[in-house]
Design a protein around this motif. Structure first.
Motif, mmCIF file in Angstrom:
data_model
loop_
_atom_site.group_PDB
_atom_site.id
_atom_site.type_symbol
_atom_site.label_atom_id
_atom_site.label_comp_id
_atom_site.label_asym_id
_atom_site.label_seq_id
_atom_site.Cartn_x
_atom_site.Cartn_y
_atom_site.Cartn_z
ATOM 1 N N SER A 268 34.799 56.482 49.799
ATOM 2 C CA SER A 268 35.925 57.261 49.274
ATOM 3 C C SER A 268 36.539 58.177 50.326
ATOM 4 O O SER A 268 37.646 58.675 50.145
ATOM 5 N N ASP A 269 35.825 58.408 51.442
ATOM 6 C CA ASP A 269 36.357 59.247 52.524
ATOM 7 C C ASP A 269 37.256 58.463 53.473
ATOM 8 O O ASP A 269 37.949 59.066 54.302
ATOM 9 N N LEU A 270 37.239 57.141 53.366
ATOM 10 C CA LEU A 270 37.973 56.281 54.299
ATOM 11 C C LEU A 270 39.328 55.923 53.690
ATOM 12 O O LEU A 270 39.428 55.068 52.809
ATOM 13 N N LEU A 271 40.369 56.610 54.145
ATOM 14 C CA LEU A 271 41.677 56.513 53.512
ATOM 15 C C LEU A 271 42.270 55.109 53.587
ATOM 16 O O LEU A 271 42.984 54.683 52.677
ATOM 17 N N HIS A 272 41.994 54.375 54.658
ATOM 18 C CA HIS A 272 42.550 53.017 54.755
ATOM 19 C C HIS A 272 41.929 52.098 53.704
ATOM 20 O O HIS A 272 42.619 51.236 53.150
ATOM 21 N N LEU A 273 40.643 52.304 53.393
ATOM 22 C CA LEU A 273 40.013 51.512 52.332
ATOM 23 C C LEU A 273 40.506 51.954 50.959
ATOM 24 O O LEU A 273 40.714 51.115 50.063
ATOM 25 N N GLU A 274 40.693 53.250 50.780
ATOM 26 C CA GLU A 274 41.243 53.752 49.519
ATOM 27 C C GLU A 274 42.611 53.141 49.252
ATOM 28 O O GLU A 274 42.914 52.725 48.133
ATOM 29 N N GLY A 275 43.442 53.070 50.290
ATOM 30 C CA GLY A 275 44.778 52.493 50.120
ATOM 31 C C GLY A 275 44.726 51.019 49.765
ATOM 32 O O GLY A 275 45.471 50.555 48.888
ATOM 33 N N SER A 276 43.858 50.268 50.449
ATOM 34 C CA SER A 276 43.715 48.844 50.136
ATOM 35 C C SER A 276 43.245 48.637 48.702
ATOM 36 O O SER A 276 43.734 47.756 47.979
ATOM 37 N N ALA A 277 42.286 49.463 48.283
ATOM 38 C CA ALA A 277 41.763 49.350 46.924
ATOM 39 C C ALA A 277 42.835 49.674 45.889
ATOM 40 O O ALA A 277 42.941 48.995 44.854
ATOM 41 N N ASP A 278 43.632 50.695 46.144
ATOM 42 C CA ASP A 278 44.694 51.060 45.196
ATOM 43 C C ASP A 278 45.703 49.923 45.046
ATOM 44 O O ASP A 278 46.147 49.613 43.927
ATOM 45 N N ARG A 279 46.083 49.293 46.156
ATOM 46 C CA ARG A 279 47.032 48.175 46.084
ATOM 47 C C ARG A 279 46.426 47.003 45.328
ATOM 48 O O ARG A 279 47.098 46.377 44.493
ATOM 49 N N MET A 280 45.165 46.710 45.600
ATOM 50 C CA MET A 280 44.513 45.594 44.918
ATOM 51 C C MET A 280 44.409 45.842 43.415
ATOM 52 O O MET A 280 44.680 44.947 42.600
ATOM 53 N N LEU A 281 44.035 47.052 43.021
ATOM 54 C CA LEU A 281 43.893 47.359 41.594
ATOM 55 C C LEU A 281 45.239 47.339 40.886
ATOM 56 O O LEU A 281 45.320 46.918 39.721
ATOM 57 N N ALA A 282 46.293 47.755 41.557
ATOM 58 C CA ALA A 282 47.626 47.699 40.950
ATOM 59 C C ALA A 282 48.040 46.249 40.718
ATOM 60 O O ALA A 282 48.592 45.896 39.665
ATOM 61 N N GLN A 283 47.771 45.384 41.697
ATOM 62 C CA GLN A 283 48.075 43.964 41.523
ATOM 63 C C GLN A 283 47.215 43.349 40.421
ATOM 64 O O GLN A 283 47.698 42.550 39.598
ATOM 65 N N LEU A 284 45.952 43.737 40.390
ATOM 66 C CA LEU A 284 45.043 43.195 39.380
ATOM 67 C C LEU A 284 45.492 43.604 37.981
ATOM 68 O O LEU A 284 45.428 42.799 37.030
ATOM 69 N N ASP A 285 45.960 44.832 37.825
ATOM 70 C CA ASP A 285 46.466 45.298 36.536
ATOM 71 C C ASP A 285 47.637 44.438 36.084
ATOM 72 O O ASP A 285 47.699 43.994 34.922
ATOM 73 N N TRP A 286 48.579 44.174 36.987
ATOM 74 C CA TRP A 286 49.775 43.388 36.622
ATOM 75 C C TRP A 286 49.379 41.972 36.213
ATOM 76 O O TRP A 286 49.798 41.471 35.161
ATOM 77 N N TRP A 287 48.570 41.308 37.043
ATOM 78 C CA TRP A 287 48.184 39.939 36.754
ATOM 79 C C TRP A 287 47.336 39.838 35.487
ATOM 80 O O TRP A 287 47.506 38.910 34.685
ATOM 81 N N ALA A 288 46.430 40.791 35.294
ATOM 82 C CA ALA A 288 45.561 40.746 34.112
ATOM 83 C C ALA A 288 46.378 40.900 32.835
ATOM 84 O O ALA A 288 46.116 40.217 31.836
ATOM 85 N N ARG A 289 47.358 41.802 32.846
ATOM 86 C CA ARG A 289 48.192 41.982 31.651
ATOM 87 C C ARG A 289 49.054 40.747 31.392
ATOM 88 O O ARG A 289 49.185 40.292 30.247
ATOM 89 N N ALA A 290 49.624 40.206 32.443
ATOM 90 C CA ALA A 290 50.475 39.028 32.271
ATOM 91 C C ALA A 290 49.681 37.840 31.746
ATOM 92 O O ALA A 290 50.118 37.135 30.820
ATOM 93 N N LEU A 291 48.497 37.624 32.304
ATOM 94 C CA LEU A 291 47.695 36.482 31.878
ATOM 95 C C LEU A 291 47.077 36.694 30.506
ATOM 96 O O LEU A 291 46.906 35.737 29.738
ATOM 97 N N ARG A 292 46.739 37.940 30.164
ATOM 98 C CA ARG A 292 46.230 38.200 28.807
ATOM 99 C C ARG A 292 47.306 37.878 27.774
ATOM 100 O O ARG A 292 47.019 37.257 26.744
#
Length: 298
Positions: A268-292
């Motif tokens: 959680s201290d590594l900002l570049h990993l935090e940013g990658s995770a945030d982008r991935m989770l945002a994409q996952l939210d969109w795809w999961a809702r669309a496919l559901r």
């Protein structure tokens, strides 16, 4: 694989006089004690409602398919369940239903706000593994993002190799239960350890055991070059499983891996990993809702 429509029943129980509280208590006990057995046949869960008059009990029961419902109702365990509740029940009305429509709001973009069910799966079972750290970190971030998160540790799922004739009865049951449990989730997130330029055998074997189709996945890789080669390997497998993987992924390189594994810093201290995770989770939210939505529409 062809996606089967969920089979849902609305069961209205009228208890015998004075037995309403006892029936509710017993039904809750039955769900807890029979949950694993019923899940193996395709039961997805019960939602229990109490009428405002304090008498009637309404239980909404979901199965993976109509065939799964029939398999459970033909089992000795279900017959024994009926025998246990019968002394408390005056009558029961069971009505199969299917989703005909849902109000989605009147504003542009309004949709289903029900939390998405996400399984975070630890893809390594090795002694001294690093995977617990990224699994705990990404599960926490997913909860903050609004996902309903369940962590599945493959150490707790004694899967046999797919089709292994030497599989024990316990392994066979574990494989059946694992496969049945996947339909409860809208999305998946895998920790991907890289060994010899590939993901672990246990992760590949778990993927072989399930039906993951039409549900998206996020990937958190670690190891040489951030687990990139193992992550790309999993992407290729996911294509065959009809499981979309997110464009954004998390890659924990050795320069991050070493200080985190030594306890000198946290992910959680590594900002570049935090940013990658945030982008991935945002994409996952969109795809999961669309496919559901698409799965519910059939």
């Amino acid at each position: 694989m062809t996606e089967q429509a969920e089979h849902t029943l609305i069961n209205t129980f009228t208890p015998r006089p004075g037995m309403a509280d006892r029936l509710l208590e017993l039904q809750l006990q039955e769900i807890e004690s029979l949950g694993d057995t019923a899940s193996a046949t395709g039961w997805l869960g019960n939602t229990i409602y109490r009428a405002t008059d304090g008498v009637a009990l309404v239980i909404v029961t979901r199965f993976r398919s109509e065939e799964a419902k029939a398999q459970w109702q033909a089992s000795p365990d279900f017959a024994a369940h009926l025998d246990r509740i019968a002394p408390l029940v005056e009558s029961v009305n069971s009505m199969p239903v299917r989703l005909a429509g849902a109000f989605q709001g009147t504003e542009p973009g309004a949709g289903d706000d029900t939390p998405l069910r996400l399984a975070v799966i630890l893809g390594s079972t090795r002694e001294g593994r690093f995977g617990d750290k990224p699994a705990d970190w990404i599960a926490g971030k997913a909860r903050q993002a609004g996902f309903d998160v369940t962590v599945i540790d493959l150490r707790d799922v004694p899967l046999p190799f797919l089709g292994d004739p030497a599989a024990t009865d316990a392994q066979t049951r574990a494989a059946t239960d694992f496969a049945a449990s996947l339909s409860a989730f809208d999305a998946f997130l895998f920790t991907v350890a890289e060994y010899n330029h590939a993901p672990t055998a246990v992760l590949k074997n778990a993927l072989d055991h399930g039906d993951w189709s039409r549900r998206p996945a996020g990937l958190v890789g670690y190891g040489g070059v951030g687990g990139a080669r193992a992550v790309e390997h999993v992407r290729g497998i996911a294509v065959e499983l009809e499981m979309p993987t997110m464009q954004a992924a998390v890659h924990i390189t050795m320069s991050d891996y070493l200080p985190v594994s030594k306890g000198e810093t946290q992910l959680s201290d590594l900002l570049h990993l935090e940013g990658s995770a945030d982008r991935m989770l945002a994409q996952l939210d969109w795809w999961a809702r669309a496919l559901r939505t698409a799965r519910r529409a059939g």
